[in-house]
Design an enzyme around this catalytic site. Structure first.
Site: not given
Ligand code: PRP
Length: 187
Positions: A44-45, A105, A133, A154-155, A161, A167
């Site tokens: 969802k991010g 990340d 990151k 952690f942002v 979120d 969010r």
């Molecule tokens: C976050 C972001 C990416 C993923 C990146 O999603 O939107 O999809 O993490 O992380 P990585 O590079 O370590 O794989 P998250 O899993 O937090 O779900 P969300 O988008 O629903 O918050």
């Protein structure tokens, strides 16, 4: 009590984010001139970034949304295995795909997704992420467009979120340690 009271520090204020999103959109509009890209985002991010970016792009683009989940909670970190919870709605064969992500990340989510999308025979795939990151990267990802490179903190906010909250903050910030108690969350 306001949501903002939980924020220790604003890393990128809303004006800074908006300006950079406009710059990225202008770059994308020029680079994709004459083409009709499909913007693919992962729920969802990325929603907030996608919504702002697409409105600033002067192109006949379409969007598609995916939802993925890592096996066993935070296991993307250890296994890199990702399950597709919601697939693409339409074929991307011969399409120019632009992946729009909020943050990269470890890179494991995109590492999986790139392989998954290439199997669907698109004409091209490029990646546009708002936040990079690099400190925690486990898989090398070719990122074509980066909004900001950020330190290993952690942002939250602007789509990102903590425990599904924050969010809707209009900026990107760091939470007060008292919100999560103990060590800062991973990611
Ligand atoms: C976050 C972001 C990416 C993923 C990146 O999603 O939107 O999809 O993490 O992380 P990585 O590079 O370590 O794989 P998250 O899993 O937090 O779900 P969300 O988008 O629903 O918050």
């Amino acid at each position: 009590m306001s949501l903002h009271d939980d924020v220790e520090e604003i890393l990128l204020d809303s004006e800074t984010v908006a300006n950079r999103v406009s710059e990225l959109a202008a770059e994308l509009t020029a680079d994709y001139a004459g083409r009709d890209p499909v913007l693919v985002s992962v729920l969802k991010g990325a929603l907030v970034f996608l919504a702002d970016l697409m409105r600033a792009m002067d192109l006949p683009s379409s969007i598609d949304l995916m939802e993925v989940s890592s096996y066993g909670g935070t296991a993307t970190e250890s296994s890199g295995l990702v399950r597709i919870m919601k697939d693409l709605s339409a074929s991307i064969a011969d399409e120019d795909v632009l992946i729009v992500e909020d943050i990269i990340d470890t890179g494991l989510t995109l590492n999986y997704l790139l392989r998954y999308l290439w199997e669907r025979n698109p004409a091209s795939i490029r990646i546009c992420c708002l936040l990079d990151k690099p400190a925690r990267r486990l898989a090398e990802i070719p990122i074509d467009y980066i909004g900001f490179t950020i330190p290993d903190r952690f942002v939250i906010g602007y789509g990102l979120d903590y425990d599904e909250r924050y969010r809707n903050l209009p900026y990107i910030g760091v939470l007060k340690p008292s919100v999560y108690g103990g060590a800062p969350p991973e990611g």
